[in-house]
Design a protein around this motif. Structure first.
Motif, PDB file in Angstrom:
ATOM      1  N   SER A   7       0.801  -1.221   0.000  1.00 34.97           N
ATOM      2  CA  SER A   7       0.000   0.000   0.000  1.00 34.97           C
ATOM      3  C   SER A   7       0.837   1.275   0.000  1.00 34.97           C
ATOM      4  O   SER A   7       0.364   2.335  -0.423  1.00 34.97           O
ATOM      5  N   CYS A   8       2.088   1.204   0.462  1.00 33.11           N
ATOM      6  CA  CYS A   8       2.942   2.396   0.496  1.00 33.11           C
ATOM      7  C   CYS A   8       4.410   1.960   0.541  1.00 33.11           C
ATOM      8  O   CYS A   8       4.729   0.855   0.988  1.00 33.11           O
ATOM      9  N   TYR A  73     -10.985  -3.610  -0.947  1.00 32.01           N
ATOM     10  CA  TYR A  73     -10.258  -4.151   0.197  1.00 32.01           C
ATOM     11  C   TYR A  73     -11.025  -3.990   1.512  1.00 32.01           C
ATOM     12  O   TYR A  73     -10.483  -4.160   2.581  1.00 32.01           O
ATOM     13  N   LEU A 162      -1.445   3.263   5.262  1.00 29.62           N
ATOM     14  CA  LEU A 162      -1.875   4.018   4.086  1.00 29.62           C
ATOM     15  C   LEU A 162      -0.785   4.919   3.525  1.00 29.62           C
ATOM     16  O   LEU A 162      -0.797   5.252   2.341  1.00 29.62           O
ATOM     17  N   GLN A 397      -0.351   0.641  -6.437  1.00 27.08           N
ATOM     18  CA  GLN A 397      -0.770   1.507  -5.330  1.00 27.08           C
ATOM     19  C   GLN A 397       0.259   2.566  -4.960  1.00 27.08           C
ATOM     20  O   GLN A 397      -0.099   3.601  -4.389  1.00 27.08           O
ATOM     21  N   CYS A 398       1.538   2.334  -5.241  1.00 26.37           N
ATOM     22  CA  CYS A 398       2.562   3.246  -4.725  1.00 26.37           C
ATOM     23  C   CYS A 398       3.839   3.181  -5.558  1.00 26.37           C
ATOM     24  O   CYS A 398       4.077   2.214  -6.291  1.00 26.37           O
ATOM     25  N   ASP A 414      -1.187  -4.920  -6.021  1.00 23.31           N
ATOM     26  CA  ASP A 414      -2.036  -5.839  -5.253  1.00 23.31           C
ATOM     27  C   ASP A 414      -2.115  -7.242  -5.852  1.00 23.31           C
ATOM     28  O   ASP A 414      -3.021  -8.012  -5.523  1.00 23.31           O
TER      29      ASP A 414
END
Length: 463
Positions: A7-8, A73, A162, A397-398, A414
């Motif tokens: 996610s990060c 999610y 996050l 995502q990142c 993901d």
């Protein structure tokens, strides 16, 4: 479907991490105490949040008919899940009369102790990773010269991470430290010491939930922390943006917010301190508002309005008169902070532009990535697309740039089977041909300047 997502992510410069990270070894009684305290904290959090959860539930029911999109999610109900976020650690931690864990049968010393040593030319790469019910901070070691990349250690987190930001400010010591701040689905920001292996608690926390039993009032945010930004000029200041539609400026010296910006009309999704102007903060919101804010005088300097939700904001560190934003409808926009309208805007992706990063050593080299799974490389001087590729990382995502090598980036997605990678742009011919001369000319100019400085010093030396 259980999540398995990066996610990060962010990097730590070479030479920052301790060569031999300290291992935390708890006595059995210390571990049992921590387990009991954690269980008590979880119970108190459940009690203190019960009333807010009811209110939030009623609000959500009213707005159900107008909700659009799929919560892939299950972020909305993440904190309401009945599963134990600590994976039932209390059931695993058992001790016999000798104080040893009977589940551990191998008492041999770790033969891989050399892997714990971090060399001077190692980078650390940090990943916020969620797999099933487990939220984890994974600390990888990347060595370009040796072409090595492996997980050094990990830290169990209490909630879905996050955002992540490296910082070196520790209020308990005057020396620079090796820390990272993590914003999550909870209102609490945790700051972890990356030079500790096996730690169960953060170095310090920012924020506190209310507790009626202890008569404690809330400190900090009321909802999830969506982005954090550390002020490199005022190292005791951290900014955080939240789903509660506010920005808080934290004094890390005492762990309390000293200023509150907002409320804005929508959740605050992206933040970035100006690289030179110490009081200027770039803010991006879900209603499309982008604002350059003067935190000293508490007034906006300039505002822009975008048609889509702001996903990322970024300063051009080669010329901080310019900034870049990305949106959830696939646009990238380039602004001059002295003007009201964007200098240019391009439809870069089909979905949310979740990653936006400039090279740390090559001017005008921008990398973007999206939930559409595509990675793209741009020359923003034109602007022109140089290269693109559909990755095997799933919905990306990142994205983060290596601070020591401007052609190396990390990307996270993901895909359950393969959700992160290190991307070396020098392996791409089109990128190498377009940008390598810019780095070479820059290094040559620097070398010539250093030679001139040495010559002048020699002329001024007394023999």
């Amino acid at each position: 479907m259980e999540a398995n997502v990066i996610s990060c992510t962010t990097w730590v410069k070479k030479g920052i991490a301790a060569a031999v990270p300290k291992k935390i070894e708890l006595r059995p009684d210390e571990l049992e105490k921590i387990i009991k305290e954690t269980q008590g904290t979880l119970n108190n959090d459940d009690d203190s949040d019960e009333e807010e959860s009811k209110t939030q539930s009623n609000t959500e029911k009213k707005g159900e008919s107008s909700t659009v999109g799929i919560d892939e999610y299950n972020f909305k109900d993440y904190d309401n899940e009945s599963g134990n976020m600590y994976c039932h650690i209390s059931n695993l931690a058992t001790f016999d009369a000798s104080g040893k864990d009977p589940l551990i049968t191998n008492d041999e010393e770790d033969s891989d102790e050399e892997d714990d040593i971090i060399k001077a030319d190692d980078n650390l790469v940090l990943f916020g990773h969620v797999e099933g019910d487990a939220s984890i901070l994974e600390v990888f070691v990347y060595n370009e010269r040796e072409e090595s990349f492996y997980c050094h250690h990990d830290i169990l987190l209490p909630s879905f991470p996050l955002c992540i930001e490296w910082l070196n400010y520790d209020p308990t010591t005057p020396k620079p430290s090796n820390l990272c701040a993590i914003g999550s689905m909870t209102p609490i920001i945790e700051v972890w010491d990356l030079d500790l292996i096996g730690c169960l608690k953060p170095a310090y926390k920012l924020g506190r939930k209310p507790n009626k039993m202890k008569k404690q009032k809330r400190i900090g945010h009321r909802d999830a922390v969506l982005d954090v930004s550390w002020n490199h000029n005022y190292t005791h200041v951290l900014a955080s943006g939240s789903a509660d539609q506010t920005v808080l400026l934290w004094d890390l010296e005492n762990g309390k917010p000293v200023n509150k910006l907002g409320p804005f009309n929508e959740k605050v999704q992206a933040l970035k301190w100006h690289p030179q102007e110490t009081h200027q903060l770039l803010i991006g919101c879900a209603d499309g508002l982008v604002e350059l804010y003067d935190c000293m005088n508490e007034v906006p300097i300039v505002q822009w309005k975008s048609l889509g939700e702001v996903e990322r904001v970024l300063w051009n560190h080669y010329d901080p008169n310019y900034c870049i934003i990305s949106t959830d409808n696939g646009y990238i926009k380039y602004f001059d902070v002295r003007k009201r309208n964007p200098l240019w805007q391009i439809k870069a992706h089909e979905k949310e532009v979740t990653g936006l990063s400039l090279s740390t050593s090559c001017r005008d080299l921008l990398v973007s990535c999206s939930n559409d799974g595509v990675i793209k490389i741009w020359d923003i001087d034109s602007p022109i697309l140089i290269w693109e590729q559909t990755s095997n990382l799933g919905a990306i995502q990142c994205l983060a740039a290596n601070p020591d090598n401007g052609f190396v980036f990390t990307v996270g997605g993901d895909n359950k089977e393969h959700n992160f990678k290190v991307l070396d742009l020098m392996e791409i011919p089109a990128v190498r041909e377009r940008f390598v001369k810019r780095v070479a000319s820059k290094n040559l100019a620097k070398s010539r300047q250093e030679t001139m400085d040495v010559t002048e010093d020699m002329e001024n030396m007394e023999i």
